[in-house]
Design an enzyme around this catalytic site. Structure first.
Site, PDB file in Angstrom:
ATOM      1  N   GLY A  10       0.364  -1.514  -0.062  1.00  0.00           N
ATOM      2  CA  GLY A  10      -0.302  -0.038  -0.038  1.00  0.00           C
ATOM      3  C   GLY A  10       0.436   1.656   0.200  1.00  0.00           C
ATOM      4  N   ASP A  15      -0.553   6.546   4.118  1.00  0.00           N
ATOM      5  CA  ASP A  15       0.671   6.352   5.178  1.00  0.00           C
ATOM      6  C   ASP A  15       1.756   5.695   4.390  1.00  0.00           C
ATOM      7  N   LEU A  82       0.538  -1.622   5.201  1.00  0.00           N
ATOM      8  CA  LEU A  82      -0.439  -0.926   5.460  1.00  0.00           C
ATOM      9  C   LEU A  82      -1.488  -0.972   4.093  1.00  0.00           C
ATOM     10  N   ALA A  83      -1.535  -2.161   2.862  1.00  0.00           N
ATOM     11  CA  ALA A  83      -2.632  -2.103   1.743  1.00  0.00           C
ATOM     12  C   ALA A  83      -3.821  -2.564   2.837  1.00  0.00           C
ATOM     13  N   ALA A  84      -4.717  -1.898   2.554  1.00  0.00           N
ATOM     14  CA  ALA A  84      -6.112  -2.649   2.902  1.00  0.00           C
ATOM     15  C   ALA A  84      -7.163  -1.692   1.863  1.00  0.00           C
ATOM     16  N   THR A 127      -6.213  -0.980  14.171  1.00  0.00           N
ATOM     17  CA  THR A 127      -6.764   0.095  13.998  1.00  0.00           C
ATOM     18  C   THR A 127      -7.858   0.452  15.125  1.00  0.00           C
ATOM     19  N   GLU A 129     -10.833   1.825  15.698  1.00  0.00           N
ATOM     20  CA  GLU A 129     -12.324   1.026  14.675  1.00  0.00           C
ATOM     21  C   GLU A 129     -12.348   0.090  15.642  1.00  0.00           C
ATOM     22  N   TYR A 151     -15.358  -3.486   8.034  1.00  0.00           N
ATOM     23  CA  TYR A 151     -14.028  -3.373   7.624  1.00  0.00           C
ATOM     24  C   TYR A 151     -13.695  -3.173   9.672  1.00  0.00           C
ATOM     25  N   LYS A 155     -10.100  -6.102  10.387  1.00  0.00           N
ATOM     26  CA  LYS A 155      -8.714  -5.586  10.678  1.00  0.00           C
ATOM     27  C   LYS A 155      -9.126  -6.612  12.379  1.00  0.00           C
ATOM     28  N   HIS A 181      -5.656   9.106  11.919  1.00  0.00           N
ATOM     29  CA  HIS A 181      -4.633  10.093  11.364  1.00  0.00           C
ATOM     30  C   HIS A 181      -4.834  10.916  10.311  1.00  0.00           C
TER      31      HIS A 181
HETATM   32  P1  NAP Z   1      -4.809   4.310   1.872  1.00  0.00           P
HETATM   33  O1  NAP Z   1      -4.556   5.939   2.114  1.00  0.00           O
HETATM   34  O2  NAP Z   1      -6.554   4.275   1.482  1.00  0.00           O
HETATM   35  O3  NAP Z   1      -4.435   3.266   1.892  1.00  0.00           O
HETATM   36  C1  NAP Z   1      -4.146   1.481   1.430  1.00  0.00           C
HETATM   37  C2  NAP Z   1      -3.348   1.316  -0.192  1.00  0.00           C
HETATM   38  O4  NAP Z   1      -3.385  -0.219   0.400  1.00  0.00           O
HETATM   39  C3  NAP Z   1      -3.232   1.661  -1.021  1.00  0.00           C
HETATM   40  O5  NAP Z   1      -1.757   2.251  -1.497  1.00  0.00           O
HETATM   41  C4  NAP Z   1      -4.140   1.021  -2.375  1.00  0.00           C
HETATM   42  O6  NAP Z   1      -4.045   0.662  -3.094  1.00  0.00           O
HETATM   43  C5  NAP Z   1      -3.710  -0.119  -0.896  1.00  0.00           C
HETATM   44  N1  NAP Z   1      -4.542  -1.463  -1.583  1.00  0.00           N
HETATM   45  C6  NAP Z   1      -5.523  -1.726  -1.136  1.00  0.00           C
HETATM   46  N2  NAP Z   1      -5.926  -3.209  -1.965  1.00  0.00           N
HETATM   47  C7  NAP Z   1      -4.990  -3.405  -1.974  1.00  0.00           C
HETATM   48  C8  NAP Z   1      -4.995  -4.817  -2.984  1.00  0.00           C
HETATM   49  N3  NAP Z   1      -5.730  -5.740  -3.011  1.00  0.00           N
HETATM   50  N4  NAP Z   1      -3.453  -4.587  -3.221  1.00  0.00           N
HETATM   51  C9  NAP Z   1      -2.622  -4.042  -3.852  1.00  0.00           C
HETATM   52  N5  NAP Z   1      -2.556  -3.446  -2.529  1.00  0.00           N
HETATM   53  C10 NAP Z   1      -4.090  -2.857  -2.407  1.00  0.00           C
HETATM   54  O7  NAP Z   1      -5.201   3.954   3.456  1.00  0.00           O
HETATM   55  P2  NAP Z   1      -4.244   4.872   5.367  1.00  0.00           P
HETATM   56  O8  NAP Z   1      -4.462   5.827   4.853  1.00  0.00           O
HETATM   57  O9  NAP Z   1      -2.595   5.469   4.663  1.00  0.00           O
HETATM   58  O10 NAP Z   1      -3.694   3.995   5.869  1.00  0.00           O
HETATM   59  C11 NAP Z   1      -3.017   2.679   6.075  1.00  0.00           C
HETATM   60  C12 NAP Z   1      -3.638   1.297   6.668  1.00  0.00           C
HETATM   61  O11 NAP Z   1      -3.694   1.697   8.209  1.00  0.00           O
HETATM   62  C13 NAP Z   1      -4.978   0.741   5.988  1.00  0.00           C
HETATM   63  O12 NAP Z   1      -4.883  -0.346   6.334  1.00  0.00           O
HETATM   64  C14 NAP Z   1      -5.394   1.372   7.148  1.00  0.00           C
HETATM   65  O13 NAP Z   1      -6.444   0.424   7.292  1.00  0.00           O
HETATM   66  C15 NAP Z   1      -5.293   1.796   8.642  1.00  0.00           C
HETATM   67  N6  NAP Z   1      -5.514   2.334   9.718  1.00  0.00           N
HETATM   68  C16 NAP Z   1      -5.116   3.702   9.106  1.00  0.00           C
HETATM   69  C17 NAP Z   1      -6.194   5.102   9.621  1.00  0.00           C
HETATM   70  C18 NAP Z   1      -5.738   6.306   9.505  1.00  0.00           C
HETATM   71  O14 NAP Z   1      -6.570   7.160  10.115  1.00  0.00           O
HETATM   72  N7  NAP Z   1      -5.500   6.771   8.385  1.00  0.00           N
HETATM   73  C19 NAP Z   1      -6.315   4.873  10.885  1.00  0.00           C
HETATM   74  C20 NAP Z   1      -5.685   3.066  11.437  1.00  0.00           C
HETATM   75  C21 NAP Z   1      -5.742   2.271  10.531  1.00  0.00           C
HETATM   76  P3  NAP Z   1      -4.558   1.602  -4.210  1.00  0.00           P
HETATM   77  O15 NAP Z   1      -4.089   3.523  -4.196  1.00  0.00           O
HETATM   78  O16 NAP Z   1      -4.523   1.133  -6.203  1.00  0.00           O
HETATM   79  O17 NAP Z   1      -6.249   2.045  -3.937  1.00  0.00           O
HETATM   80  O1  G4F Z   2     -12.915   9.910   7.716  1.00  0.00           O
HETATM   81  P1  G4F Z   2     -13.926   9.033   8.198  1.00  0.00           P
HETATM   82  O2  G4F Z   2     -14.181   8.270   7.007  1.00  0.00           O
HETATM   83  O3  G4F Z   2     -13.304   8.125   8.981  1.00  0.00           O
HETATM   84  P2  G4F Z   2     -13.339   6.842  10.134  1.00  0.00           P
HETATM   85  O4  G4F Z   2     -14.669   5.929   9.467  1.00  0.00           O
HETATM   86  O5  G4F Z   2     -13.322   7.245  10.788  1.00  0.00           O
HETATM   87  O6  G4F Z   2     -12.479   5.594   9.592  1.00  0.00           O
HETATM   88  C1  G4F Z   2     -10.324   6.032   8.868  1.00  0.00           C
HETATM   89  O7  G4F Z   2      -9.729   5.940  10.351  1.00  0.00           O
HETATM   90  C2  G4F Z   2      -9.817   4.738  11.221  1.00  0.00           C
HETATM   91  C3  G4F Z   2      -9.495   4.749  12.113  1.00  0.00           C
HETATM   92  O8  G4F Z   2      -9.831   5.191  13.410  1.00  0.00           O
HETATM   93  C4  G4F Z   2      -9.310   3.890  10.338  1.00  0.00           C
HETATM   94  F1  G4F Z   2      -8.850   2.588  10.283  1.00  0.00           F
HETATM   95  C5  G4F Z   2     -10.033   3.680   9.054  1.00  0.00           C
HETATM   96  O9  G4F Z   2      -8.902   2.778   8.119  1.00  0.00           O
HETATM   97  C6  G4F Z   2     -10.090   5.331   8.356  1.00  0.00           C
HETATM   98  O10 G4F Z   2      -8.863   6.004   8.022  1.00  0.00           O
HETATM   99  O11 G4F Z   2     -15.101   9.090   9.317  1.00  0.00           O
HETATM  100  C7  G4F Z   2     -15.087   9.650  10.471  1.00  0.00           C
HETATM  101  C8  G4F Z   2     -16.150  10.211  11.177  1.00  0.00           C
HETATM  102  C9  G4F Z   2     -17.276   8.652  10.895  1.00  0.00           C
HETATM  103  O12 G4F Z   2     -17.642   8.802  12.265  1.00  0.00           O
HETATM  104  C10 G4F Z   2     -17.956   9.459   9.760  1.00  0.00           C
HETATM  105  O13 G4F Z   2     -19.454   8.751  10.362  1.00  0.00           O
HETATM  106  O14 G4F Z   2     -17.181  11.050  10.476  1.00  0.00           O
HETATM  107  C11 G4F Z   2     -18.398  10.624   9.743  1.00  0.00           C
HETATM  108  N1  G4F Z   2     -18.642  11.421   8.819  1.00  0.00           N
HETATM  109  C12 G4F Z   2     -20.037  12.343   8.297  1.00  0.00           C
HETATM  110  N2  G4F Z   2     -19.988  13.078   7.598  1.00  0.00           N
HETATM  111  C13 G4F Z   2     -18.797  10.965   7.901  1.00  0.00           C
HETATM  112  C14 G4F Z   2     -19.090  12.263   6.820  1.00  0.00           C
HETATM  113  N3  G4F Z   2     -17.263  10.901   7.157  1.00  0.00           N
HETATM  114  C15 G4F Z   2     -16.791  10.293   5.101  1.00  0.00           C
HETATM  115  N4  G4F Z   2     -15.621   9.987   5.316  1.00  0.00           N
HETATM  116  N5  G4F Z   2     -18.060  11.283   4.624  1.00  0.00           N
HETATM  117  C16 G4F Z   2     -19.254  12.192   5.233  1.00  0.00           C
HETATM  118  O15 G4F Z   2     -19.339  12.828   4.425  1.00  0.00           O
END
Ligand code: NAP
Ligand code: G4F
Length: 338
Positions: A10, A15, A82-84, A127, A129, A151, A155, A181
């Site tokens: 990913g 990230d 990190l891919a997801a 996560t 979540e 989701y 996880k 983040h």
């Molecule tokens: P992101 O921007 O959505 O990046 C996800 C990556 O996974 C992308 O590069 C995507 O590729 C790749 N991917 C998805 N399906 C795939 C597949 N089948 N094969 C290969 N690559 C694939 O997510 P992020 O925010 O960087 O998060 C990184 C990781 O941390 C994820 O696992 C997420 O669930 C976890 N996480 C994130 C947060 C947060 O707040 N950001 C918090 C907790 C945990 P494409 O570009 O091709 O779609």
């Molecule tokens: O930005 P969100 O889509 O993030 P969410 O669901 O918290 O998930 C993110 O953080 C997780 C860590 O806790 C990661 F594991 C996950 O991969 C991802 O990065 O939504 C945040 C909040 C939710 O409560 C949602 O219901 O915002 C609320 N929301 C309200 N209106 C919305 C919207 N979210 C999105 N995306 N779009 C809306 O229009």
């Protein structure tokens, strides 16, 4: 000393890009998996000026044979998985695909690593979540999980698999339980970026309004650039353990919007309640934000706030970026880009 080799799945995501930059600075050779398909999605690597410094392998992580081949080709020291399918809302529409990528792929990695002679360290992106409908003010490594989406259940499966393989086969595998983040490189479907890009476009006359779901949900928002350091630190310890990574503060979506409009010096007022709640521009009386049922989730995580004291004590990690600075960084980047 030969350079260490890190594999980041990913790497095209938020990230993955920040982690790649961090590891390059630490003198690693960085290999990243990227399912490039027909489109080019390495804009984040380009923005960070590292697109030509990493080795990218074109593959879908659900293809286990391709994963095996990477380990045959490279002497990998550390894997950062990190891919997801990382968008919670989509997981309700695509629960099976979400689970294959988020739950089965980490298990495939664990199986491959179990069969290698070489010692390989593994980081899994867990996560906050997973805490879902928790019953405590702050969530830490001992808080029970109560996942609220496909989701989160996927996880949680991966999280427990990591612990099981660590105990059963003594693999150096850890889960970072990261709270939300964000950054200027955040995907546009996530709430923070949807707000900052939407407001920037409204300011520049390129968009009329933003439609949102539950603006009362609260999240513990940190800066992605700070969080990737914690991922690396988790793989440098003597004993593999899981850690919560968070800021310890939370804010509602509405508070995020208010902070962003303040930075943009937009004069606004909230009117109405429930589905009729709206944010109005008091200068031109136009609606900036309105509520749309479409963006609500079948089950919501109302509030998340992390206790990162274990990471502070054992990893010497703490968040550097404050909420207000994070919002400012995102707003300014979107104004500049648009
Ligand atoms: P992101 O921007 O959505 O990046 C996800 C990556 O996974 C992308 O590069 C995507 O590729 C790749 N991917 C998805 N399906 C795939 C597949 N089948 N094969 C290969 N690559 C694939 O997510 P992020 O925010 O960087 O998060 C990184 C990781 O941390 C994820 O696992 C997420 O669930 C976890 N996480 C994130 C947060 C947060 O707040 N950001 C918090 C907790 C945990 P494409 O570009 O091709 O779609
Ligand atoms: O930005 P969100 O889509 O993030 P969410 O669901 O918290 O998930 C993110 O953080 C997780 C860590 O806790 C990661 F594991 C996950 O991969 C991802 O990065 O939504 C945040 C909040 C939710 O409560 C949602 O219901 O915002 C609320 N929301 C309200 N209106 C919305 C919207 N979210 C999105 N995306 N779009 C809306 O229009």
């Amino acid at each position: 000393m030969p350079k260490k080799i890190a594999l980041i799945t990913g790497i095209s995501g938020q990230d993955g890009a920040y982690l790649a930059k961090f590891l390059l600075k630490k003198n690693y050779i960085v290999i990243g998996t990227d399912r490039r398909s027909a489109r080019s999605n390495n804009w984040r690597l380009i923005e960070l000026k590292i697109d030509e410094k990493v080795i990218t392998v074109d593959l879908d992580v659900t293809e286990i044979n391709n994963l095996i081949r990477i380990f045959q080709k490279y002497q990998i020291d550390e894997v950062y998985n990190l891919a997801a399918q990382s968008f919670v809302k989509s997981s309700f529409e695509n629960p099976i695909q979400t689970s294959i990528v988020n739950a089965i792929t980490p298990l495939s990695f664990l199986e491959i690593i179990r069969c290698q002679k070489r010692k390989i360290k593994f980081y899994q992106a867990s996560t906050s979540e997973m805490f879902g409908k928790h019953m405590v003010k702050k969530q830490n490594e001992n808080t029970n999980f109560y996942p609220q989406s496909p989701y989160a259940t996927s996880k949680t499966f991966a999280h427990y698999s990591i612990r099981n393989y660590r105990e059963a086969y003594k693999i150096f595998a850890v889960s970072g339980i990261l709270f939300n983040h964000e950054s200027p490189l955040r995907g546009e479907e996530f709430i923070t970026r949807k707000i900052t890009i939407g407001l920037a476009k409204i300011m520049l006359g390129k968009q009329n309004k933003i439609k949102l779901g539950n603006i009362y949900a609260k999240r513990d928002w940190g800066f992605a650039g700070d969080y990737v350091e914690a991922m690396w630190k988790m793989l440098q310890t003597k004993k593999p353990k899981d850690y919560v990574i968070a800021t310890g503060q939370n804010h509602s979506v509405k508070e995020f919007i208010n902070e962003a409009t303040k930075i943009l010096k937009l004069k606004t007022i909230w009117v109405g309640k429930g589905l009729n709640e709206k944010l109005i521009n008091t200068d031109n009386k136009k609606i900036i934000i309105e509520i749309d049922k479409k963006y609500f989730r079948p089950t919501e995580v109302d509030s998340l706030k992390g206790d990162y004291s274990k990471a502070k004590k054992e990893l010497n990690w703490k968040p550097k970026t404050k909420f207000k600075n994070l919002v400012r960084m995102m707003v300014e980047a979107d104004l500049e880009r648009n």
